[in-house]
Scaffold this motif. Structure first.
Motif, PDB file in Angstrom:
ATOM      1  N   LEU A 154      93.527 -66.138  63.444  1.00 52.35           N
ATOM      2  CA  LEU A 154      94.738 -65.893  63.832  1.00 52.35           C
ATOM      3  C   LEU A 154      95.067 -64.233  63.799  1.00 52.35           C
ATOM      4  N   PHE A 155      94.613 -63.707  62.570  1.00 54.77           N
ATOM      5  CA  PHE A 155      95.121 -62.334  62.083  1.00 54.77           C
ATOM      6  C   PHE A 155      94.369 -61.438  62.970  1.00 54.77           C
ATOM      7  N   GLN A 158      95.026 -58.713  55.942  1.00 58.28           N
ATOM      8  CA  GLN A 158      94.968 -60.126  55.905  1.00 58.28           C
ATOM      9  C   GLN A 158      93.784 -60.893  56.415  1.00 58.28           C
ATOM     10  N   LEU A 159      93.502 -60.430  57.305  1.00 58.25           N
ATOM     11  CA  LEU A 159      92.369 -60.622  58.198  1.00 58.25           C
ATOM     12  C   LEU A 159      91.118 -60.962  57.204  1.00 58.25           C
ATOM     13  N   VAL A 160      90.933 -59.757  56.230  1.00 54.16           N
ATOM     14  CA  VAL A 160      89.844 -59.702  55.312  1.00 54.16           C
ATOM     15  C   VAL A 160      90.276 -60.674  54.052  1.00 54.16           C
ATOM     16  N   LEU A 161      91.361 -60.588  53.731  1.00 55.16           N
ATOM     17  CA  LEU A 161      91.852 -61.377  52.474  1.00 55.16           C
ATOM     18  C   LEU A 161      91.629 -63.132  52.794  1.00 55.16           C
ATOM     19  N   PHE A 162      92.096 -63.578  53.750  1.00 54.80           N
ATOM     20  CA  PHE A 162      92.170 -64.784  54.301  1.00 54.80           C
ATOM     21  C   PHE A 162      90.651 -65.405  54.295  1.00 54.80           C
ATOM     22  N   SER A 170      91.446 -74.170  56.618  1.00 49.63           N
ATOM     23  CA  SER A 170      92.922 -73.694  57.415  1.00 49.63           C
ATOM     24  C   SER A 170      93.018 -72.112  57.129  1.00 49.63           C
ATOM     25  N   LEU A 171      92.264 -71.644  56.067  1.00 47.85           N
ATOM     26  CA  LEU A 171      92.378 -70.262  55.698  1.00 47.85           C
ATOM     27  C   LEU A 171      91.600 -69.487  56.623  1.00 47.85           C
ATOM     28  N   MET A 172      90.325 -69.963  56.824  1.00 48.45           N
ATOM     29  CA  MET A 172      89.301 -69.311  57.873  1.00 48.45           C
ATOM     30  C   MET A 172      90.090 -69.274  59.281  1.00 48.45           C
TER      31      MET A 172
END
Length: 425
Positions: A387-388, A298-302, A380-382
């Motif tokens: 956070l991930f 999720q770190l990568v996808l977000f 917000s996605l970044m």
């Protein structure tokens, strides 16, 4: 002796009933049109229900352990069934505060108790497949919106809002009561047929729990707070995406409102599949590796999602994110069992679920605030990607705790073995 697969089916019956709370949006426009209430006033009902889910899970966890899953399930069926049923009275009276009290508070208490009671029981019935067992029940919670949403829509259009609440409340009460009556804890030390023989022969290797702690002992450990923070971050980021999927898809890849609504429905299915899939995978690769995988993916996808304008890659990434979101819920009870044992798993699970209550408020509010401030969901996605990164680090740090405990347990076993050998001689 009861059939553990029927116990699992009973758990699904409870979860598929209470999971209908995720289809609350079906009532939003009808209530706004009938009473002139604002969107935020109607949505607050859902927020109150999620808040009381977390609070009741925390406070009623000890009740589950003390009185057993059957009584806890019956309490849940009463609170949730009666809460939904009396929401019809609130609609007939046109009372928003009463709706907050019935669906939000009373229904929310039913949600919390109904969520933890079957899960803590299933972990004890499936010592050989913890992840699969909890995944089955929590999958029901994830799929519930897909099942109940068209039913709600049809009922609202045919019999009206109040009668829909009456019918659903009665149905939930019956299904949850029947499911609860079959719930029961297995005898102490119980194992499935043939499993003990496989353990004795060395065919199956049992990974012992790191400890057997009470809830009050568990909250004094650092690993409890590692798990809490990991769940909080996974839910905060995931629920923010859930709350903004439709407008984000329209903004980023140009879907129409109808297409975006269809996408949300399809993604809901993957939310449910992720609960079963990831929980099952965790039985094979271990819970620490599963959570590390959640956060790395999720770190990568977000980080990539804000820059993706092609429809297919965008939707594939959302599918993966939704499975990780659902998987986080399904794998956490088994992770708790691994870390703290099953002595008071229901109570510890209840405390951990306060992370869900906090995230349910924080995630959507933050995403909405960022959008209002910047005019886009990209920032917000970044932020969530950052956070991930924090969660990823914690998922690695908790392994130090695990190794330390495993080493201490091994040394204690060797000392006990040596002492026993000395006494025999």
């Amino acid at each position: 002796m009861k059939n553990r697969w029927l116990i699992a089916l009973s758990a699904v019956g409870i979860h598929i009933s209470i999971g209908a709370v995720y289809a609350w949006s079906n009532f939003t426009n009808p209530l706004m049109q009938q009473f002139g209430w604002s969107s935020s006033q109607v949505q607050l009902t859902f927020s109150i229900a999620i808040l009381f889910l977390g609070l009741s899970a925390a406070f009623m966890g000890h009740f589950v352990e003390k009185y057993g899953p059957r009584k806890a399930g019956l309490v849940a069926s009463f609170c949730f069934g009666i809460g939904v049923f009396t929401s019809g009275l609130a609609v007939n009276l046109g009372s928003l505060p009463l709706l907050y009290l019935t669906f939000g508070v009373l229904g929310g208490i039913g949600l919390g108790v109904g969520y933890i009671a079957p899960v803590s029981t299933l972990v004890k019935w499936f010592p050989d497949r913890r992840g699969l067992a909890t995944g089955l029940a929590i999958m029901g919670f994830g799929f519930a919106a897909a099942v109940s949403s068209p039913i709600m829509d049809s009922l609202i259009n045919s019999v009206g809002i109040a009668n829909t609440f009456f019918i659903l409340g009665a149905a939930y009460f019956v299904v949850m009561t029947l499911s609860s009556l079959y719930l029961e804890r297995p005898p102490e030390g119980w194992m499935p047929d043939g499993y003990q023989e496989k353990v004795n022969s060395g065919t199956v290797k049992v990974k012992k729990d790191l400890a057997q702690l009470t809830a009050s002992e568990a909250v004094k450990t650092s690993r409890f707070y590692y798990l809490w923070i990991m769940l909080f971050i996974n839910v905060t980021c995931g629920i923010a995406i859930l709350s903004a999927t439709s407008p984000m898809a329209q903004e980023s890849i140009g879907l129409t409102a109808t297409q975006a609504a269809a996408l949300v429905g399809i993604l809901g299915i993957f939310n449910g599949l992720g609960r079963l899939g990831w929980a099952t995978v965790s039985d094979y690769i271990g819970r620490p590796n599963t959570y590390t995988a959640f956060f790395a993916i999720q770190l990568v996808l977000f980080a990539i999602l804000p820059f993706t304008t092609a429809a297919v890659p965008f939707q594939i990434m959302l599918v993966v994110i939704y499975t990780c979101y659902g998987g986080g819920f399904a794998a956490i009870p088994a992770y708790i069992g691994d870390m703290f044992g099953t002595k008071q798993l229901g109570a510890i699970h209840g405390y951990i679920l306060t992370a869900w209550a906090a995230a349910g408020l924080a995630g959507p509010l933050f995403a909405a605030w960022m959008y209002d401030t910047t005019g886009s969901y990209s920032n917000s996605l970044m932020f969530f990607s950052g956070l991930f990164l924090v969660a990823l680090v914690i998922s690695l740090v908790i392994r130090l705790d695990i190794r330390k405990l495993e080493k201490a347990n091994k040394e204690r076993e060797l000392a006990e073995h040596h002492q026993y050998g000395t006494e025999v001689r």
